[in-house]
Motif scaffolding. Structure first.
Motif, PDB file in Angstrom:
ATOM      1  N   MET A   5       0.818  -1.206   0.000  1.00  0.00           N
ATOM      2  CA  MET A   5       0.000   0.000   0.000  1.00  0.00           C
ATOM      3  C   MET A   5       0.860   1.269   0.000  1.00  0.00           C
ATOM      4  SD  MET A   5      -3.109  -0.905  -0.304  1.00  0.00           S
ATOM      5  CE  MET A   5      -2.438  -2.176  -1.381  1.00  0.00           C
ATOM      6  N   THR A   9       0.701   4.123  -2.957  1.00  0.00           N
ATOM      7  CA  THR A   9       0.403   5.510  -2.601  1.00  0.00           C
ATOM      8  C   THR A   9       1.562   6.437  -2.968  1.00  0.00           C
ATOM      9  OG1 THR A   9      -0.842   4.611  -0.717  1.00  0.00           O
ATOM     10  CG2 THR A   9      -0.528   6.983  -0.776  1.00  0.00           C
ATOM     11  N   THR A  88      -8.125   8.435  -2.774  1.00  0.00           N
ATOM     12  CA  THR A  88      -7.788   7.170  -2.125  1.00  0.00           C
ATOM     13  C   THR A  88      -8.940   6.671  -1.268  1.00  0.00           C
ATOM     14  OG1 THR A  88      -5.479   7.871  -2.052  1.00  0.00           O
ATOM     15  CG2 THR A  88      -6.082   6.002  -0.676  1.00  0.00           C
ATOM     16  N   ALA A  89      -9.618   7.595  -0.572  1.00  0.00           N
ATOM     17  CA  ALA A  89     -10.742   7.206   0.289  1.00  0.00           C
ATOM     18  C   ALA A  89     -11.883   6.610  -0.532  1.00  0.00           C
ATOM     19  CB  ALA A  89     -11.231   8.413   1.083  1.00  0.00           C
ATOM     20  N   GLN A  92     -11.371   3.071  -1.432  1.00  0.00           N
ATOM     21  CA  GLN A  92     -11.487   2.090  -0.350  1.00  0.00           C
ATOM     22  C   GLN A  92     -12.829   1.353  -0.383  1.00  0.00           C
ATOM     23  OE1 GLN A  92      -8.587   1.605   1.337  1.00  0.00           O
ATOM     24  NE2 GLN A  92      -7.997   3.248  -0.070  1.00  0.00           N
ATOM     25  N   ARG A 240      -4.959  -3.594   3.617  1.00  0.00           N
ATOM     26  CA  ARG A 240      -5.078  -2.733   2.443  1.00  0.00           C
ATOM     27  C   ARG A 240      -5.445  -1.301   2.855  1.00  0.00           C
ATOM     28  NH1 ARG A 240      -5.365  -5.065  -2.582  1.00  0.00           N
ATOM     29  NH2 ARG A 240      -5.662  -7.329  -2.666  1.00  0.00           N
ATOM     30  N   TYR A 241      -6.183  -1.196   3.956  1.00  0.00           N
ATOM     31  CA  TYR A 241      -6.675   0.118   4.358  1.00  0.00           C
ATOM     32  C   TYR A 241      -5.573   1.024   4.908  1.00  0.00           C
ATOM     33  CZ  TYR A 241     -11.346  -1.610   3.534  1.00  0.00           C
ATOM     34  OH  TYR A 241     -12.469  -2.112   2.930  1.00  0.00           O
ATOM     35  N   LEU A 244      -4.914   4.299   3.000  1.00  0.00           N
ATOM     36  CA  LEU A 244      -5.570   5.573   3.315  1.00  0.00           C
ATOM     37  C   LEU A 244      -4.734   6.371   4.310  1.00  0.00           C
ATOM     38  CD1 LEU A 244      -7.959   7.443   2.992  1.00  0.00           C
ATOM     39  CD2 LEU A 244      -9.190   6.123   4.723  1.00  0.00           C
ATOM     40  N   ALA A 267     -14.823   8.593   5.047  1.00  0.00           N
ATOM     41  CA  ALA A 267     -13.721   7.642   4.901  1.00  0.00           C
ATOM     42  C   ALA A 267     -13.738   6.616   6.031  1.00  0.00           C
ATOM     43  CB  ALA A 267     -12.389   8.385   4.878  1.00  0.00           C
ATOM     44  N   VAL A 271     -14.164   2.531   5.508  1.00  0.00           N
ATOM     45  CA  VAL A 271     -13.161   1.594   6.018  1.00  0.00           C
ATOM     46  C   VAL A 271     -13.806   0.619   7.006  1.00  0.00           C
ATOM     47  CG1 VAL A 271     -11.075   1.380   7.436  1.00  0.00           C
ATOM     48  CG2 VAL A 271     -11.188   3.109   5.630  1.00  0.00           C
ATOM     49  N   GLY A 274     -15.925  -1.850   5.145  1.00  0.00           N
ATOM     50  CA  GLY A 274     -15.061  -2.752   4.397  1.00  0.00           C
ATOM     51  C   GLY A 274     -14.432  -3.801   5.292  1.00  0.00           C
TER      52      GLY A 274
END
Length: 289
Positions: A5, A9, A88-89, A92, A240-241, A244, A267, A271, A274
């Motif tokens: 990640m 990013t 990016t948010a 997610q 993966r989160y 963010l 966001a 998350v 998710g």
């Protein structure tokens, strides 16, 4: 997965820094050239190109490549015009969209708990996008379109034969996108020199950013493949989160931007839903086993 990640990013950060001086097609083409060469070297080392692909797998790879092409265009267009943390948010929401699409396309079972989490999660996306609000950007719709394209890409990947090497699929995708970006760049530069700079005019700072983007995206991809092949998906996927978190830190440190309360709330909801969806999938998978 956290390293992966970070790589993705950092790639996004380098690309966004280039948005003020280079066109989208030129950035994708130059980065794609480097990534294709690096993937070829890695693929040769891993003997990934010795596997003979069936017609079925080739058709799936073609669909996956088209989806990746759309995702690249929509995501980078949004990234060029929106703050890094916001784009990016929105991305997610991917685990939620994949779970919903898998239920609709492949008839995978989806209980009321996960359906509720998906609905709440997409409500969180609306808080980030803020349609009709003062902070609304039309490029948020591009980010949502990117989510749709990545969902299609991931669903296609699920149908690939298990023995197909991931590096070979990535190499085919990278070279295809690079080729298309090259055609678009050639057309744009033919139109009175618009759309990009001659290589001789690209500065050293811009070259460093292109190199940084290529190395970062390659590192992100390889780290993701390695951890998904070794680690248990239910344990690995939630990390993966952390992308963010990287986006928030880099957005503040590099672009001096911090999301407002509404965006942060959205966001957080995305998350949380998710993570709940991944938790439920992990429990159901364990129960089936």
């Amino acid at each position: 997965m956290m390293v992966s990640m970070a790589g993705f990013t950092l790639n996004d950060t380098c690309i966004k820094l280039l948005s003020g001086s280079l066109g989208l097609a030129q950035v994708v083409f130059l980065r794609g050239l480097l990534v294709s060469v690096l993937l070829y070297i890695v693929g040769r080392r891993l003997a990934a190109f010795s596997h003979r692909l069936s017609r079925r797998d080739l058709r799936i790879i073609a669909v996956r490549t088209l989806a990746e092409l759309g995702a690249t265009y929509f995501f980078l267009t949004a990234l060029f015009h929106m703050p890094l943390p916001n784009v990016t948010a929105i991305l997610q929401a991917l685990p939620l969209s994949v779970a919903l699409a898998a239920a609709l396309v492949f008839k995978e079972s989806l209980g009321w708990r996960r359906l509720s989490a998906i609905a709440v999660g997409f409500a969180g996306v609306m808080l980030i996008v803020q349609p009709g609000g003062e902070g609304f950007s039309v490029y948020a719709l591009y980010a949502l379109a990117a989510v749709g394209c990545v969902t299609m890409r991931d669903l296609a990947a699920r149908r690939l034969s298990p023995e197909v090497p991931s590096v070979a699929v990535a190499f085919i995708t990278a070279t295809s996108i690079t080729f298309v970006a090259g055609l678009i760049l050639a057309f744009e530069m033919g139109e009175a020199g618009a759309g990009g700079k001659p290589l001789s005019e690209i500065s050293w700072p811009e070259t460093r950013l292109i190199l940084g983007a290529a190395l970062s995206v390659l590192a992100g991809y390889l780290a993701s493949v390695m951890c998904m092949r070794v680690g248990e998906i239910g344990v690995v996927a939630p990390f993966r989160y952390t992308g963010l978190l990287w986006a928030l830190v880099l957005g503040w440190a590099v672009f001096d931007y911090w999301p407002d309360g509404m965006e942060l709330t959205g966001a957080t909801i995305v998350v949380a839903m998710g993570l709940f969806t991944l938790y439920r999938e992990s429990r159901l998978r364990r129960g089936a086993a």
